[in-house]
Write a protein that holds these residues in place. Structure first.
Motif, PDB file in Angstrom:
ATOM      1  N   HIS A  55      51.980   9.871 -58.970  1.00  0.00           N
ATOM      2  CA  HIS A  55      50.573  10.210 -59.197  1.00  0.00           C
ATOM      3  C   HIS A  55      50.252  11.372 -58.264  1.00  0.00           C
ATOM      4  CE1 HIS A  55      50.422   6.195 -61.035  1.00  0.00           C
ATOM      5  NE2 HIS A  55      50.951   5.736 -59.912  1.00  0.00           N
ATOM      6  N   GLY A  56      50.253  12.595 -58.778  1.00  0.00           N
ATOM      7  CA  GLY A  56      50.090  13.736 -57.896  1.00  0.00           C
ATOM      8  C   GLY A  56      51.212  13.773 -56.887  1.00  0.00           C
ATOM      9  N   LYS A  57      50.877  13.672 -55.598  1.00  0.00           N
ATOM     10  CA  LYS A  57      51.884  13.641 -54.534  1.00  0.00           C
ATOM     11  C   LYS A  57      52.180  12.217 -54.074  1.00  0.00           C
ATOM     12  CE  LYS A  57      50.134  18.008 -52.638  1.00  0.00           C
ATOM     13  NZ  LYS A  57      49.606  18.652 -51.410  1.00  0.00           N
ATOM     14  N   TRP A  58      51.673  11.218 -54.770  1.00  0.00           N
ATOM     15  CA  TRP A  58      51.882   9.822 -54.396  1.00  0.00           C
ATOM     16  C   TRP A  58      53.082   9.249 -55.133  1.00  0.00           C
ATOM     17  CZ3 TRP A  58      48.694   6.909 -51.060  1.00  0.00           C
ATOM     18  CH2 TRP A  58      47.553   7.580 -50.594  1.00  0.00           C
ATOM     19  N   GLU A 154      47.330  16.466 -64.318  1.00  0.00           N
ATOM     20  CA  GLU A 154      48.697  16.851 -63.977  1.00  0.00           C
ATOM     21  C   GLU A 154      48.977  18.244 -64.536  1.00  0.00           C
ATOM     22  OE1 GLU A 154      51.393  15.569 -62.430  1.00  0.00           O
ATOM     23  OE2 GLU A 154      50.275  13.868 -61.595  1.00  0.00           O
ATOM     24  N   PRO A 155      49.409  19.189 -63.712  1.00  0.00           N
ATOM     25  CA  PRO A 155      49.571  20.563 -64.182  1.00  0.00           C
ATOM     26  C   PRO A 155      50.721  20.772 -65.162  1.00  0.00           C
ATOM     27  CG  PRO A 155      50.346  20.339 -61.924  1.00  0.00           C
ATOM     28  CD  PRO A 155      49.666  19.053 -62.269  1.00  0.00           C
ATOM     29  N   LEU A 156      51.644  19.799 -65.274  1.00  0.00           N
ATOM     30  CA  LEU A 156      52.726  19.916 -66.250  1.00  0.00           C
ATOM     31  C   LEU A 156      52.492  19.039 -67.478  1.00  0.00           C
ATOM     32  CD1 LEU A 156      55.904  20.080 -63.974  1.00  0.00           C
ATOM     33  CD2 LEU A 156      54.602  21.951 -65.006  1.00  0.00           C
ATOM     34  N   ALA A 187      46.344  17.988 -59.730  1.00  0.00           N
ATOM     35  CA  ALA A 187      47.155  17.056 -58.934  1.00  0.00           C
ATOM     36  C   ALA A 187      48.543  17.613 -58.649  1.00  0.00           C
ATOM     37  CB  ALA A 187      47.287  15.719 -59.666  1.00  0.00           C
ATOM     38  N   GLY A 188      48.961  17.547 -57.383  1.00  0.00           N
ATOM     39  CA  GLY A 188      50.360  17.774 -57.057  1.00  0.00           C
ATOM     40  C   GLY A 188      50.719  19.100 -56.429  1.00  0.00           C
ATOM     41  N   ILE A 189      49.811  20.086 -56.479  1.00  0.00           N
ATOM     42  CA  ILE A 189      50.112  21.400 -55.912  1.00  0.00           C
ATOM     43  C   ILE A 189      49.560  21.460 -54.493  1.00  0.00           C
ATOM     44  CG2 ILE A 189      49.773  23.896 -56.134  1.00  0.00           C
ATOM     45  CD1 ILE A 189      49.317  23.440 -59.134  1.00  0.00           C
TER      46      ILE A 189
END
Length: 301
Positions: A55-58, A154-156, A187-189
Motif C-alpha cells: 500500500h504505497g510505501k507500506w 497508485e501511480p502504476l 502513493a509510493g513516490i
C-alpha cells in the motif's frame, strides 16, 4: 528511504518466502516502533502467512490461524528513512530484549522486530540512524492505519490516467516536487524518484502545478510510468540485500551531485533543505537557471 519499486520488490521477496509458513516467534525489540496493541504482536504466533501486499510505501503480510480463514490479522510496516528487511534462511533464536525509546541508540542498524517461521527461516526489521520512525502495526484491516486509509492513487494503476494527474495538479497550486512526494496525492513516490521523474519530464522541481500546460502534464505522466516501471524491472527478483545498491545505480540525478548528467553532459546540481536535498540538471530542467544551494532556496519561475 525505500519507495514504490523497492517496496514492491520486498513484498514479492517476502511473499515468495513466507506464504504458507507458520509464525513460531514474533519478538519486539524496539517498543517505540510498535504503534498498536490490539491485536497484540503475540497474535501473530501460530498463524500462517497467506499473502503479501503493498500500500504505497507500506508492506503488508496477511496471516490466519489454521482452520479459521476469517480470523485475519495483518502485519503492516513502514520502513521510513532508515528501516530495512533482513532475511535469513536460518533465523536467530537468541532472546530478544525489548528496548524503550526507539530502535536503538546508535547509527548502525538496530533490531526492531524479529519474525521466525516453522522452517527455521525468518526476518528482522532493523533501523539505522538516530532518527527513529520505523512503524509496525498489527491490525485486522490495513485501512485501520490512517496513513494507508488516506493514500492517494497508485501511480502504476490502470486508473491513474493523464486526466487524473491533471485533476490532482489543478486541485492546489503547489510546487510539483511537493505534489509528487505527497502520499495523500499519489502513493509510493518519494524524494528520490520524484527527482528522477522531473528530470525525465524535463521539468523544474519548483514549477507550480497550475502553470502546467496539457502537454506538460502528459509529459510528467509519461515520466512517472517510465521511471517507476524501469526501477521496478531493475528491482524485481533481487534479494532484499541487493535492492539499495540497485536503486542507487539506477539514478540519473538523485544522489549524483557534481557528476555529469547522462542526457546533456551538464553537471548535476543540488538544493539543500533542513532535512533533505533534491538534485536536478539545470540544462535539462530549468532552462539553464541554477538554483542557489541554500536552505529554502527558490527558483525564479
Amino acid at each position: 528511504m525505500p519507495e514504490l519499486p523497492e517496496v514492491e520488490a520486498l513484498v514479492r521477496f517476502l511473499g515468495e518466502r513466507t506464504t504458507g509458513r507458520v509464525v513460531v516467534a514474533a519478538d519486539v525489540a524496539a517498543i517505540a516502533a510498535l504503534k498498536t496493541f490490539d491485536p497484540p504482536v503475540s497474535a501473530l504466533v501460530g498463524r500462517t502467512v497467506t499473502g503479501s501486499a503493498r500500500h504505497g510505501k507500506w508492506l503488508d503480510l496477511t496471516l490466519v490461524p489454521d482452520g479459521v480463514p476469517d480470523d485475519v490479522v495483518h502485519l503492516v510496516f513502514h520502513l521510513a528513512r532508515g528501516g530495512w528487511v533482513r532475511w535469513s534462511d536460518k533465523a536467530s533464536t537468541a532472546i530478544v530484549r525489548p528496548r524503550m525509546g526507539g530502535s536503538g541508540g546508535g547509527r548502525g542498524p538496530a533490531l526492531a522486530l524479529r519474525l521466525r517461521f516453522d522452517d527455521g527461516s525468518g526476518f528482522d526489521l532493523t533501523e539505522a540512524g538516530t532518527r527513529k520512525s520505523l512503524a509496525v502495526h498489527v491490525v485486522r484491516d490495513p485501512h485501520e492505519v490512517r496513513a494507508i486509509a488516506t493514500l492517494g492513487p497508485e501511480p502504476l494503476g490502470e486508473d491513474f490516467t493523464v486526466d487524473v494527474l491533471a485533476g490532482l495538479m489543478a486541485a492546489r497550486n503547489q510546487q510539483v516536487k511537493g505534489l509528487l512526494r505527497d502520499q495523500s496525492v499519489i502513493a509510493g513516490i518519494g524524494n528520490a524518484y520524484s527527482d528522477e521523474i522531473l528530470h525525465a519530464a524535463r521539468t523544474s522541481p519548483f514549477k507550480l502545478t497550475r502553470s502546467f500546460t496539457p502537454d506538460e502534464v502528459a509529459r510528467v505522466h509519461t515520466a512517472i510510468g517510465e521511471v517507476l516501471r524501469e526501477a521496478l524491472a531493475t528491482s524485481s527478483g533481487r534479494p532484499a540485500a541487493e535492492l539499495k545498491d540497485a536503486k542507487r545505480r539506477g539514478m540519473r540525478v538523485h544522489g549524483r551531485t557534481g557528476q555529469t548528467c547522462e542526457v546533456c553532459g551538464d553537471v548535476v546540481r543540488e538544493v539543500s533543505f533542513a532535512d533533505r536535498s533534491l538534485q536536478y540538471c539545470a540544462t535539462c530542467q530549468t532552462d539553464g537557471q541554477v538554483l542557489a544551494d541554500r536552505r529554502m532556496s527558490r527558483l525564479l519561475r
